[in-house]
Design a protein around this motif. Structure first.
Motif, mmCIF file in Angstrom:
data_model
loop_
_atom_site.group_PDB
_atom_site.id
_atom_site.type_symbol
_atom_site.label_atom_id
_atom_site.label_comp_id
_atom_site.label_asym_id
_atom_site.label_seq_id
_atom_site.Cartn_x
_atom_site.Cartn_y
_atom_site.Cartn_z
ATOM 1 N N ARG A 250 0.832 -1.218 0.000
ATOM 2 C CA ARG A 250 0.000 0.000 0.000
ATOM 3 C C ARG A 250 0.861 1.260 0.000
ATOM 4 N NH1 ARG A 250 -3.185 -3.051 3.671
ATOM 5 N NH2 ARG A 250 -2.184 -1.998 5.431
ATOM 6 N N SER B 293 -6.642 -2.468 -8.042
ATOM 7 C CA SER B 293 -6.334 -3.044 -6.730
ATOM 8 C C SER B 293 -4.958 -3.673 -6.796
ATOM 9 C CB SER B 293 -7.361 -4.110 -6.339
ATOM 10 O OG SER B 293 -7.158 -5.300 -7.088
ATOM 11 N N GLN B 294 -4.426 -4.051 -5.661
ATOM 12 C CA GLN B 294 -3.132 -4.717 -5.646
ATOM 13 C C GLN B 294 -3.222 -6.135 -6.201
ATOM 14 O OE1 GLN B 294 -2.471 -4.517 -1.297
ATOM 15 N NE2 GLN B 294 -2.348 -6.745 -1.322
ATOM 16 N N GLU B 295 -4.436 -6.629 -6.439
ATOM 17 C CA GLU B 295 -4.625 -7.959 -7.008
ATOM 18 C C GLU B 295 -4.576 -7.947 -8.538
ATOM 19 O OE1 GLU B 295 -4.598 -10.413 -4.929
ATOM 20 O OE2 GLU B 295 -4.623 -8.989 -3.259
#
Length: 507
Positions: free
Chosen positions: A379, A391-393
């Motif tokens: 983050r 998103s981080q995904e």
């Protein structure tokens, strides 16, 4: 204005939509015979979609494409090729284990009595490179070429057939000034023969030098087509980003410290003969030179990628030889490689996994990963580097080139290094993303970090460096202070071992 008034290629109210995404929205655009027509826009503006429609790789949702008077609502790759369309993509499509000649005719070999005629392919390949003015052994394997030479092979592939429309997507991204000059001379030859060249580049100085007209795309919309000479660089950037744009290179506060962080003395190794330089705390040290001059190979010696065979490295006052890349990383020296997709990222993995991967061991205890700590790191760098991702995904392969480059930086900055080596840090990214990368670099050196920047972009090299070390044929041939910076001074040192430009050797 070069070229005729007759159109060779037209897009007529073309729309291309994907679920939740409008890639192109009612785009109408015409290209004239025998002109160099540039297309500019930020990453995600729709340039790639437009290219793929022209080659038949993407089918319009609605609208039509007209090529040489024939209208199509959908094109196949075979039909596009039959109509004389050829494209040089930014991403390579080469087989490393094959020779240059075999790659040039891959998928469409020259045959004699039903058998592949290797002799004819070698002969034709050599003729193409001779025409391009490039001295290269076409029997060399592609795996032995640098990124710059691989790009030249891609360019050569386009000349195996009769071409009426040649699309070039960032063809100069890996080339230095001399190679770009060669490329431009070929473009002028094609232009004089009536070939239409569609030129896509984030290097706006090239757009003004080579193109007759320029079209601007923004967020899938056609903003307009203009005679290139009628616009300034700032006006073009404003049209691309939809707002007024500040200076390309950020201002620097403070001055470089005199403390030497890293000293290299007479280094030798693979493709490096004699490299000496110093890197000071809080500076951006530029490495200039032609492709194959030994710049990348020199930093690979420092990072433990290649074995040092001679010379001495001093790091933070102590003798230093990295046993391997991990040893260098653990001691605070990291490198963002030139080819981010092949060497810098795991494209099939997520943003978060890429950022966290080099730091898993510091976020682990007794063999278990502390995911709370890992997510804090992820983050932090998504926010601090302004990485644009849902998103981080999100899979890294789905992001723009600029955001991918930020992820390469993020994963190494998470290790809190002292020395950051950036090899072609803005290759293939748009002007807005470049400005963001430059801001990151300035913040790094203002916080006391030291940066080595290898760049084939002369404007970038002159605009971002505090000092420039110039390489030629594996040797450092000179160092320039800020007051000595000029394109001429860099090129003079870059070719100091050559009596004429034509004698430059391509490895």
């Amino acid at each position: 204005m070069t070229g005729s008034e007759e159109n060779i290629l037209e897009f007529n109210d073309v729309v291309k939509s994907y679920p939740g995404v409008m890639a192109l929205s009612h785009v109408s655009l015409a290209f004239r015979k025998g002109e160099v027509h540039a297309i500019v826009g930020e990453n995600g503006a729709g340039k790639s979609t437009l290219i793929k429609m022209t080659t038949g790789a993407v089918i319009p949702t609605s609208g039509s494409i007209t090529i040489d008077g024939e209208r199509f609502t959908r094109l196949s790759p075979a039909k596009a090729r039959e109509k004389g369309v050829a494209v040089i993509y930014q991403e390579f499509n080469l087989v490393n284990e094959l020779s240059i000649a075999e790659n040039i005719f891959l998928g469409d070999p020259i045959a004699l009595h039903g058998f592949i005629n290797k002799k004819a392919m070698v002969k034709k390949s050599q003729e193409i490179f001779d025409m391009l003015g490039i001295n290269v052994n076409v029997m060399s394997q592609v795996k032995d070429l640098t990124t710059g030479y691989k790009q030249l092979v891609e360019i050569a592939k386009a000349f195996t057939h009769d071409v009426k429309i040649l699309i070039m997507d960032e063809p100069s991204a890996s080339l230095t000034t001399n190679e770009v000059d060669t490329l431009f001379s070929i473009i002028h030859k094609l232009e004089s023969k009536g070939v239409t060249v569609v030129y896509i580049s984030h290097r706006l100085e090239e757009i003004f030098e080579i193109s007759d007209r320029v079209s601007v795309l923004r967020d899938g919309h056609m903003i307009g087509t203009y005679p290139t000479a009628s616009k300034t660089k700032d006006q073009l950037i404003s049209l691309m980003v939809g707002r007024q744009f500040s200076e390309q290179f950020p201002d620097r506060s403070g001055s470089t410290e005199e403390e030497v962080v890293l000293r290299a003395e007479h280094l030798s190794g693979p493709k490096v003969k004699d490299a000496s330089f110093t890197l000071r705390k809080g500076e951006i040290l530029g490495f200039g030179g032609l492709v194959g001059a030994g710049r990348t190979e020199t930093v690979q010696l420092i990072c433990g990628i290649n074995r040092l065979t001679g010379g001495k490295i001093t790091y933070k006052g102590k003798d230093f030889v990295a046993r391997d890349p991990l040893d260098a990383i653990n001691k605070g020296i990291v490198m963002a490689p030139e080819d981010r997709k092949e060497q810098g990222l795991m494209l099939h993995m997520s943003v978060g996994e890429n950022i966290a991967f080099p730091s898993y061991h510091v976020c682990s205890k007794l063999g278990f990963i502390n995911f709370s700590r890992t997510n804090q790191i992820i983050r932090k760098y998504i926010e601090s580097l302004s990485i644009k991702t849902p998103s981080q995904e999100q899979l890294v392969r789905n992001l723009s080139g600029g955001n991918q480059q930020k992820i390469v930086l993020a994963k190494w900055l998470a290790r809190d290094p002292e020395v950051i080596i950036l090899d072609e840090p803005t290759r293939g990214i748009d002007v807005a993303a470049k400005a963001e990368i430059y801001e990151i670099m300035v913040k790094l050196v203002e916080s006391g970090k030291s940066v080595i920047m290898i760049s084939s972009d002369m404007e970038e090299l002159l605009g971002m460096s505090d000092r420039i070390v110039v390489f030629c044929e594996g040797k450092v041939t000179g160092e320039l202070k800020k007051s000595e910076f000029s394109q001429e001074s860099v090129l003079s040192l870059a070719s100091v071992n050559n009596s004429t430009e034509k004698e430059h050797k391509y490895e």
